[in-house]
Motif scaffolding. Sequence first.
Motif, PDB file in Angstrom:
ATOM      1  N   ALA A  22      -5.467   9.519   8.965  1.00 28.90           N
ATOM      2  CA  ALA A  22      -5.784   8.092   9.112  1.00 28.90           C
ATOM      3  C   ALA A  22      -4.517   7.245   9.110  1.00 28.90           C
ATOM      4  CB  ALA A  22      -6.710   7.669   7.981  1.00 28.90           C
ATOM      5  N   TRP A  23      -3.526   7.640   8.293  1.00 28.26           N
ATOM      6  CA  TRP A  23      -2.246   6.932   8.241  1.00 28.26           C
ATOM      7  C   TRP A  23      -1.113   7.943   8.338  1.00 28.26           C
ATOM      8  CZ3 TRP A  23      -5.720   5.781   4.000  1.00 28.26           C
ATOM      9  CH2 TRP A  23      -6.475   4.614   4.204  1.00 28.26           C
ATOM     10  N   THR A  30       3.417   8.924  -3.193  1.00 30.20           N
ATOM     11  CA  THR A  30       2.774   8.192  -4.274  1.00 30.20           C
ATOM     12  C   THR A  30       2.829   6.696  -4.000  1.00 30.20           C
ATOM     13  OG1 THR A  30       2.775   7.787  -6.661  1.00 30.20           O
ATOM     14  CG2 THR A  30       4.921   8.052  -5.618  1.00 30.20           C
ATOM     15  N   THR A  31       1.808   6.005  -4.454  1.00 31.33           N
ATOM     16  CA  THR A  31       1.797   4.547  -4.368  1.00 31.33           C
ATOM     17  C   THR A  31       2.145   3.916  -5.713  1.00 31.33           C
ATOM     18  OG1 THR A  31      -0.587   4.549  -4.842  1.00 31.33           O
ATOM     19  CG2 THR A  31       0.077   4.538  -2.527  1.00 31.33           C
ATOM     20  N   SER A  32       2.329   4.754  -6.735  1.00 25.65           N
ATOM     21  CA  SER A  32       2.684   4.250  -8.062  1.00 25.65           C
ATOM     22  C   SER A  32       4.160   3.902  -8.128  1.00 25.65           C
ATOM     23  CB  SER A  32       2.343   5.289  -9.133  1.00 25.65           C
ATOM     24  OG  SER A  32       0.974   5.641  -9.078  1.00 25.65           O
ATOM     25  N   GLU A  33       4.510   3.077  -9.087  1.00 23.37           N
ATOM     26  CA  GLU A  33       5.908   2.709  -9.281  1.00 23.37           C
ATOM     27  C   GLU A  33       6.684   3.898  -9.833  1.00 23.37           C
ATOM     28  OE1 GLU A  33       8.629  -0.587 -11.690  1.00 23.37           O
ATOM     29  OE2 GLU A  33       6.440  -0.553 -11.892  1.00 23.37           O
ATOM     30  N   GLN A 130       0.672   0.048   0.643  1.00 19.84           N
ATOM     31  CA  GLN A 130      -0.343  -0.555   1.498  1.00 19.84           C
ATOM     32  C   GLN A 130       0.237  -1.763   2.223  1.00 19.84           C
ATOM     33  OE1 GLN A 130      -3.935  -1.555  -0.579  1.00 19.84           O
ATOM     34  NE2 GLN A 130      -4.884   0.421  -0.115  1.00 19.84           N
ATOM     35  N   GLU A 131      -0.142  -1.892   3.493  1.00 20.11           N
ATOM     36  CA  GLU A 131       0.343  -3.013   4.303  1.00 20.11           C
ATOM     37  C   GLU A 131      -0.819  -3.552   5.138  1.00 20.11           C
ATOM     38  OE1 GLU A 131       3.029  -2.655   7.959  1.00 20.11           O
ATOM     39  OE2 GLU A 131       4.439  -3.173   6.350  1.00 20.11           O
ATOM     40  N   ALA A 135      -5.177  -7.053  12.252  1.00 20.25           N
ATOM     41  CA  ALA A 135      -6.629  -7.281  12.251  1.00 20.25           C
ATOM     42  C   ALA A 135      -7.163  -7.647  10.872  1.00 20.25           C
ATOM     43  CB  ALA A 135      -7.334  -6.036  12.766  1.00 20.25           C
ATOM     44  N   GLY A 136      -6.276  -7.701   9.880  1.00 18.15           N
ATOM     45  CA  GLY A 136      -6.717  -8.038   8.530  1.00 18.15           C
ATOM     46  C   GLY A 136      -7.061  -6.843   7.677  1.00 18.15           C
ATOM     47  N   GLY A 137      -6.974  -5.649   8.245  1.00 13.07           N
ATOM     48  CA  GLY A 137      -7.222  -4.430   7.467  1.00 13.07           C
ATOM     49  C   GLY A 137      -5.956  -3.947   6.775  1.00 13.07           C
ATOM     50  N   TYR A 138      -6.091  -2.851   6.067  1.00 13.42           N
ATOM     51  CA  TYR A 138      -4.950  -2.303   5.331  1.00 13.42           C
ATOM     52  C   TYR A 138      -4.682  -0.874   5.794  1.00 13.42           C
ATOM     53  CZ  TYR A 138      -5.135  -6.274   2.163  1.00 13.42           C
ATOM     54  OH  TYR A 138      -5.097  -7.540   1.639  1.00 13.42           O
ATOM     55  N   ARG A 139      -3.437  -0.515   5.768  1.00  7.60           N
ATOM     56  CA  ARG A 139      -3.025   0.841   6.125  1.00  7.60           C
ATOM     57  C   ARG A 139      -1.882   1.275   5.213  1.00  7.60           C
ATOM     58  NH1 ARG A 139       0.832   0.405  11.471  1.00  7.60           N
ATOM     59  NH2 ARG A 139       2.150  -1.308  10.726  1.00  7.60           N
TER      60      ARG A 139
END
Length: 225
Positions: A22-23, A30-33, A130-131, A135-139
């Motif tokens: 999907a991405w 990781t998306t964590s700090e 996340q960005e 279209a206003g969605g997130y990826r």
Amino acid sequence: MRSIAYALPTLPGFAGPKTYAAWPVWRDSTTSEVKFHPLSKKEAAKWRHKARRFDRQTHTRGKHGGAIGRTALEVLDVLLFEFLDYATGQLDPSYDKIAAKAGMCRRTVAGALRRLRDFGLLHWQRRSRQEQDAAGGYRQVQETNAYAVLPPSQWRGYREPPPAPPPEPGTWGDHPPLPDQITAAVDELRHGQQQAAFAALDCDPGNRLAAALARYGRAVFGLQS
């Protein structure tokens, strides 16, 4: 728009259509700090010298350099002295920035980083964030790696050199022997005999150092001469 092939079952003997994530990010991102650890410039310089010693330890006769290699050592130098924030430990340059500072191509940098990781000198964590799109969605978007230069105790195969032997008696660097009365005073102090220790220091009136030590010792212990 996707092809109708995605909705049809795969026929025997034929490969199905190629699928995509999907991405476009690494699976272990990781998306964590990420928590960085400070490293002083003085300590970084010590690790740099030890990395070169490590490379010399793995040198094979008839080959150029050691197992780590010149390019990996140059990339390590760039990480330690061009990008590392010594106060916070933050170290997250992109491949392009490392390549530009080291004067290498991205492929060479990637190989050098893998070699540093394989020998235990370097660890990294892939990151993504996340960005919001148009279209206003997130990826999910890939970020630069977070790097950590590891201490020599974790390097695979590295051996610390043995400590230097003490100088031979009577050679340059050997401390001169202490006068007999000072040696005797130290022995008395080890047995708790303060008065006897200071009396031993006073036995040679011509030794000004021993006399000064006796006066200082009596002042510390509150004794009279």
